[in-house]
Design a protein around this motif. Structure first.
Motif: not given
Length: 501
Positions: A256-262, A252-254, A180-185, A227-230
């Motif tokens: 796509d904000p909507a997919a993450t919240a869902r 949750a993290y992702g 996850l950190l690699a994704t953010l970096m 899709p959209g969820v990490a």
């Protein structure tokens, strides 16, 4: 890239009898002692801990790692102000000295309460953000029993919790945190979603080897592959922590904000649907011992009794003797119990030597109301220095330093005694004293669930015993004074009425 790594772990039972001072972190025991700088890499190498898993994967990715400090102490009551300030100060001092960082990883627990701060991790993260600013990618790994607060979510870029209890995936979780950190970096931003659940989960019924937790945790990989969820985490919470935000949560993290919240909302509903199943059942000490004797008389494998209410892994001192007394009273054959935390008894056993008989009162030195030492003539069967390496799935690679240890015998029941607190969650803890648990009829362990990783494979049955202790399975026995209103104290049980004067 250049990544700073560090850790500060404590699981705080605010109802426990003793606090975690600086020496509790400095001396170590079940986990490595406080380390700083390059020593962090040395003491964590090969150990089943999140920071070790993160370091291994980050190095494989070719990154430059800057070690800060790493510290952990056996669960207990509050972390003292002195301990928190000194260890947090080390982390901040070394972080300030590190220049050109691309990312930061922290190995935290998520249920630390200090003498001054209900949310120890939130306070540490607040100070770190004040130092490094809002833009440095910061990922935190958490224990499955984290009481995840809004501040922890706000002040980090991602939180990643274990998915097994017993926690056999700690190092694996560190690897997930690295990815996850690699994704953010790499410049990608992640939306966040947190949902707090309105009931407390008893430790014994949150085991991921049994239902309903097993299916819930098994579902996380599929749920976060949408899709959209990490990333998706379900933290069961640490119920013996009297704080506002105590309890289970979903994070949750992702992209796509909507997919993450869902994804967070759907997992929340899945947990709520299983609420009643989390209540679980346990036996009294008298019932558990009688049952174990009956089963072990016909079985080829041992019956394992969990002395959960005095589990050092949940803040107990490991020194209550209620289950031991019951084993002796019922003349349990081929029985062993441990680890009893009693450094004075261990010292006297070493002074007397193997084969000697000691007239002592064992255990119950914490001053808990209604508890008294178990008096008797104990025979010294075996002595050990408390130094050994664990081999089971939970404590794998941990180099124990439990001080002088002794195997005593009272009324035909063997008692493993240690000079430092540690839950009996690895067979090497008994083998160190010449006991092969597979050759015993009954093995009683001061642990709630972690023992299952190494003991369940050899057990005829596992029985949870509610012997007297400071960590009751029934939360209605705890005097919550700070918990927010509207939280059910037990699954499908009565509601908390909110803070009391």
């Amino acid at each position: 890239m250049k990544i700073a790594v560090g850790g500060f772990q404590h699981e705080t039972n605010t109802f426990a009898p003793s606090k975690a001072d600086f020496q509790a972190f400095a001396k170590g025991g079940a986990w490595p002692a406080l380390s700083r700088g390059a020593e962090v890499f040395e003491v964590l190498a090969g150990v089943n801990l999140p920071c070790a898993g993160f370091i291994e994967e980050a190095r494989a990715g070719g990154h430059q790692l800057v070690p800060l400090s790493w510290a952990a102490a056996t669960p207990s009551a509050h972390v003292t102000t002195d301990a928190f300030e000194r260890i947090a100060g080390q982390i901040l001092e070394d972080l300030k000295a590190a220049s050109g960082l691309d990312g930061l990883y922290l190995d935290l627990h998520g249920a630390m309460v200090t003498e001054r701060h209900e949310d120890g991790e939130g306070e540490l993260l607040r100070r770190i953000r004040d130092l490094v600013g809002p833009d440095l990618p910061l990922v935190v790994s958490l224990d499955l029993h984290a009481n995840v607060t809004p501040a922890m979510v706000e002040l980090s870029d991602a939180l990643v919790a274990y998915r097994t209890y017993p926690h056999v995936d700690m190092a694996v979780t560190g690897g997930r945190a690295y990815r996850l950190l690699a994704t953010l970096m790499g410049g990608r931003k992640l939306a966040k979603a947190r949902r707090a659940l309105p009931f407390l989960i008893p430790l014994t019924s949150g085991c991921s080897l049994i239902e309903p937790a097993q299916s819930l945790y098994d579902s996380l990989g599929e749920r976060e592959s949408l899709p959209g969820v990490a990333s998706l985490s379900f933290s069961a919470g640490f119920s013996p922590a009297d704080i506002w935000h105590c309890g289970p949560s979903v994070v949750a993290y992702g992209e796509d904000p909507a997919a993450t919240a869902r994804a967070a909302a759907e997992l929340e509903q899945a947990v709520l649907a299983e609420e009643a199943a989390f209540a679980g059942t346990i036996m009294s000490a008298e019932q558990a011992v009688a049952h174990a004797i009956a089963v072990s008389g016909k079985a080829r494998r041992p019956v394992v009794l969990a002395d959960t209410q005095d589990n050092p892994g949940a803040g107990g001192n490991g020194d209550t003797v209620g289950l031991l007394a019951e084993l002796v009273r019922q003349r349990a054959p081929r029985a062993v119990i441990g680890l009893i935390f009693d450094p004075v008894a261990a010292e006297r056993a070493h002074a007397a030597g193997e084969g000697a008989t000691l007239e002592i009162g064992l255990g119950a030195h914490s001053g808990l109301a209604g508890h008294a030492p178990l008096q008797g003539a104990y025979r010294v069967k075996k002595l050990g220095d408390g130094k050994f390496e664990c081999t089971g799935p939970f404590y794998r690679g941990a180099r124990m330093a439990l001080g002088p240890m002794a195997l005593l015998e009272l009324g035909g029941v063997e008692v493993a005694v240690a000079s430092k607190k540690a839950q009996l969650a690895d067979r090497e803890m008994l083998r160190h004293l010449g006991v092969d648990p597979e050759d015993r009829g009954i093995v009683a362990v001061k642990s709630s669930v972690h023992f299952r990783a190494d003991f369940q494979p050899i057990a005829e049955q596992v029985v949870v015993a509610a012997a007297p202790g400071p960590n009751p399975v029934d939360h209605l026995q705890l005097d919550y004074r700070l918990l927010r209103p509207g939280v059910r104290l037990m699954p499908s049980g009565p509601l908390s009425t909110g803070p009391k004067a």
